[in-house]
Design a protein around this motif. Structure first.
Motif, mmCIF file in Angstrom:
data_model
loop_
_atom_site.group_PDB
_atom_site.id
_atom_site.type_symbol
_atom_site.label_atom_id
_atom_site.label_comp_id
_atom_site.label_asym_id
_atom_site.label_seq_id
_atom_site.Cartn_x
_atom_site.Cartn_y
_atom_site.Cartn_z
ATOM 1 N N GLY A 70 32.056 47.835 42.902
ATOM 2 C CA GLY A 70 32.943 48.267 41.827
ATOM 3 C C GLY A 70 33.707 49.523 42.195
ATOM 4 O O GLY A 70 34.883 49.669 41.852
ATOM 5 N N CYS A 71 33.044 50.437 42.909
ATOM 6 C CA CYS A 71 33.713 51.679 43.343
ATOM 7 C C CYS A 71 34.830 51.385 44.341
ATOM 8 O O CYS A 71 35.858 52.070 44.350
ATOM 9 C CB CYS A 71 32.700 52.637 43.952
ATOM 10 N N ILE A 72 34.635 50.375 45.174
ATOM 11 C CA ILE A 72 35.696 49.974 46.105
ATOM 12 C C ILE A 72 36.910 49.493 45.318
ATOM 13 O O ILE A 72 38.055 49.833 45.627
ATOM 14 C CB ILE A 72 35.191 48.867 47.047
ATOM 15 N N GLY A 73 36.651 48.699 44.262
ATOM 16 C CA GLY A 73 37.751 48.245 43.412
ATOM 17 C C GLY A 73 38.442 49.400 42.731
ATOM 18 O O GLY A 73 39.674 49.426 42.599
ATOM 19 N N LEU A 74 37.648 50.400 42.308
ATOM 20 C CA LEU A 74 38.209 51.596 41.674
ATOM 21 C C LEU A 74 39.133 52.330 42.639
ATOM 22 O O LEU A 74 40.241 52.733 42.276
ATOM 23 C CB LEU A 74 37.079 52.523 41.226
ATOM 24 N N ILE A 75 38.686 52.504 43.874
ATOM 25 C CA ILE A 75 39.494 53.206 44.883
ATOM 26 C C ILE A 75 40.787 52.455 45.162
ATOM 27 O O ILE A 75 41.859 53.061 45.285
ATOM 28 C CB ILE A 75 38.671 53.388 46.175
ATOM 29 N N LYS A 76 40.705 51.136 45.245
ATOM 30 C CA LYS A 76 41.912 50.337 45.453
ATOM 31 C C LYS A 76 42.890 50.509 44.283
ATOM 32 O O LYS A 76 44.112 50.588 44.483
ATOM 33 C CB LYS A 76 41.555 48.863 45.613
ATOM 34 N N ALA A 77 42.335 50.570 43.071
ATOM 35 C CA ALA A 77 43.183 50.765 41.888
ATOM 36 C C ALA A 77 43.870 52.130 41.945
ATOM 37 O O ALA A 77 45.054 52.250 41.616
ATOM 38 C CB ALA A 77 42.350 50.632 40.619
ATOM 39 N N ILE A 78 43.123 53.150 42.347
ATOM 40 C CA ILE A 78 43.697 54.512 42.444
ATOM 41 C C ILE A 78 44.825 54.538 43.457
ATOM 42 O O ILE A 78 45.895 55.115 43.221
ATOM 43 C CB ILE A 78 42.598 55.522 42.829
ATOM 44 N N ASP A 79 44.600 53.900 44.596
ATOM 45 C CA ASP A 79 45.589 53.923 45.673
ATOM 46 C C ASP A 79 46.859 53.149 45.324
ATOM 47 O O ASP A 79 47.925 53.405 45.887
ATOM 48 C CB ASP A 79 44.982 53.360 46.964
ATOM 49 N N ASN A 80 46.744 52.190 44.415
ATOM 50 C CA ASN A 80 47.900 51.339 44.090
ATOM 51 C C ASN A 80 48.509 51.610 42.715
ATOM 52 O O ASN A 80 49.526 51.007 42.366
ATOM 53 C CB ASN A 80 47.491 49.861 44.161
ATOM 54 N N PHE A 81 47.897 52.509 41.939
ATOM 55 C CA PHE A 81 48.373 52.742 40.573
ATOM 56 C C PHE A 81 49.710 53.484 40.566
ATOM 57 O O PHE A 81 49.928 54.417 41.329
ATOM 58 C CB PHE A 81 47.338 53.553 39.798
ATOM 59 N N ASP A 82 50.586 53.040 39.683
ATOM 60 C CA ASP A 82 51.908 53.649 39.548
ATOM 61 C C ASP A 82 52.037 54.243 38.147
ATOM 62 O O ASP A 82 52.069 53.518 37.154
ATOM 63 C CB ASP A 82 52.996 52.596 39.782
ATOM 64 N N LEU A 83 52.108 55.559 38.070
ATOM 65 C CA LEU A 83 52.202 56.242 36.769
ATOM 66 C C LEU A 83 53.444 55.845 35.990
ATOM 67 O O LEU A 83 53.448 55.836 34.767
ATOM 68 C CB LEU A 83 52.204 57.759 36.980
ATOM 69 N N SER A 84 54.513 55.517 36.697
ATOM 70 C CA SER A 84 55.794 55.241 36.035
ATOM 71 C C SER A 84 55.771 53.951 35.227
ATOM 72 O O SER A 84 56.628 53.722 34.385
ATOM 73 C CB SER A 84 56.922 55.170 37.076
ATOM 74 N N VAL A 85 54.783 53.094 35.475
ATOM 75 C CA VAL A 85 54.715 51.813 34.758
ATOM 76 C C VAL A 85 54.371 52.017 33.290
ATOM 77 O O VAL A 85 54.731 51.214 32.436
ATOM 78 C CB VAL A 85 53.672 50.885 35.435
ATOM 79 N N TYR A 92 44.628 49.087 34.032
ATOM 80 C CA TYR A 92 45.033 48.602 35.348
ATOM 81 C C TYR A 92 43.825 48.443 36.267
ATOM 82 O O TYR A 92 43.740 47.486 37.054
ATOM 83 C CB TYR A 92 46.023 49.599 35.964
ATOM 84 N N ALA A 93 42.867 49.375 36.166
ATOM 85 C CA ALA A 93 41.757 49.415 37.116
ATOM 86 C C ALA A 93 40.701 48.346 36.865
ATOM 87 O O ALA A 93 40.127 47.809 37.827
ATOM 88 C CB ALA A 93 41.102 50.801 37.082
ATOM 89 N N VAL A 94 40.421 48.039 35.605
ATOM 90 C CA VAL A 94 39.331 47.113 35.287
ATOM 91 C C VAL A 94 39.462 45.762 35.993
ATOM 92 O O VAL A 94 38.499 45.289 36.603
ATOM 93 C CB VAL A 94 39.199 46.925 33.761
ATOM 94 N N PRO A 95 40.621 45.083 35.963
ATOM 95 C CA PRO A 95 40.720 43.803 36.675
ATOM 96 C C PRO A 95 40.474 43.936 38.173
ATOM 97 O O PRO A 95 39.910 43.026 38.797
ATOM 98 C CB PRO A 95 42.175 43.359 36.389
ATOM 99 N N MET A 96 40.881 45.055 38.780
ATOM 100 C CA MET A 96 40.654 45.244 40.210
ATOM 101 C C MET A 96 39.177 45.477 40.501
ATOM 102 O O MET A 96 38.652 45.009 41.522
ATOM 103 C CB MET A 96 41.503 46.414 40.733
ATOM 104 N N ILE A 97 38.506 46.199 39.617
ATOM 105 C CA ILE A 97 37.069 46.421 39.776
ATOM 106 C C ILE A 97 36.325 45.091 39.639
ATOM 107 O O ILE A 97 35.440 44.771 40.432
ATOM 108 C CB ILE A 97 36.558 47.435 38.735
ATOM 109 N N ILE A 98 36.705 44.307 38.625
ATOM 110 C CA ILE A 98 36.092 42.993 38.414
ATOM 111 C C ILE A 98 36.308 42.111 39.644
ATOM 112 O O ILE A 98 35.380 41.451 40.127
ATOM 113 C CB ILE A 98 36.695 42.303 37.173
ATOM 114 N N GLY A 99 37.527 42.103 40.169
ATOM 115 C CA GLY A 99 37.850 41.267 41.326
ATOM 116 C C GLY A 99 37.010 41.622 42.539
ATOM 117 O O GLY A 99 36.542 40.737 43.268
#
Length: 257
Positions: A70-85, A92-99
């Motif tokens: 789950g932490c790996i998914g969290l890190i991926k979410a952090i690295d790909n998150f776009d504040l402007s959206v 945004y992070a929950v689906p990546m953590i689940i995946g």
């Protein structure tokens, strides 16, 4: 899980909480390349990972391993998150953590079953469903008869998947088309979208102070009146009303951001 759980050597009760202002500031610093802010943000969102892994609390899964995935998914979410959206980070992070957790459970399961047995098990489940659709009793004998296989093969295939196959393990694979057991299970009440909203709600609840959180829990989870709550908490009904409105406003703000 209780409020105090040790996982991966971390006492989860000591994990920090980030409010929205801190979240936005840290995300901006991360975007500018601040590694220290990135580390702080990861730790500050580990509670989100804990909220997610409750869904995957299985007897055959090591909690530390699931948490790390789950932490790996969290890190991926952090690295790909776009504040402007303009989307809330947790949304945004929950689906990546689940995946990431699903991937770990699918690929990391040490108890593997041969493809032929999984294929047979899938056909058994499919045949059983077809028989039940005809309003007939789907006995093992009837399933074996329709599949034109031995009864012992039906029993063996079902026994093989009853305890050892993860919901995210393949049960059928033909010509490169893989089918997971979870794909055959429907749940209209607990979709990923609804469940993600629930995670956002409980994250917002955790941001309230103890008295506001208690009032919301008593009011909306236990169905008590403001008068009953005032007696239990030890404040006036007017104060309960004011605190309830303030808490609801804060929750709505956090979920929308």
């Amino acid at each position: 899980m209780s409020s105090k759980v040790v996982i991966c050597g971390v006492d989860t009760s000591t994990l920090p909480r980030l409010n929205e202002e801190q979240t936005v500031k840290l995300l901006k610093r991360i975007k500018a390349g601040d590694e220290r802010a990135r580390d702080e943000f990861i730790v500050g969102n580990m509670r989100l990972v804990l909220s997610v892994i409750k869904r995957f609390w299985m007897k055959n899964a090591n909690s530390d391993d699931v948490f790390q995935a789950g932490c790996i998914g969290l890190i991926k979410a952090i690295d790909n998150f776009d504040l402007s959206v303009g989307v809330k980070f947790s949304t945004y992070a929950v689906p990546m953590i689940i995946g990431e957790i699903k991937r770990f459970l699918r690929d990391g399961n040490s108890l593997r079953i041969s493809r032929s047995i999984r294929d047979t098990a899938y056909q058994v489940l499919k045949t059983r469903g077809e028989i039940e659709k005809r309003d007939e009793e789907a006995t093992l004998e009837k399933i074996a008869e329709e599949m034109k296989i031995k009864l012992s093969e039906v029993v063996y295939a079902l026994d093989a998947i009853s305890d050892t196959v993860s919901l995210f393990d393949p049960v059928y694979n033909k010509s490169g088309d893989e089918l997971l057991l979870v794909d055959q299970i429907g749940d209209e009440k607990n979709t990923d979208e609804i469940w993600t909203e629930n995670v956002a709600l409980y994250t917002a609840l955790d941001s309230l102070d103890n008295r506001e959180k208690k009032i919301i829990e008593l009011r909306y989870f236990e169905g008590k009146t403001q008068t009953e709550i005032s007696r239990e908490v030890g404040i006036s009904q007017a104060q309960v009303s004011r605190l309830e409105k303030t808490a609801l406003k804060e929750i709505k703000t956090m979920i929308r951001i």
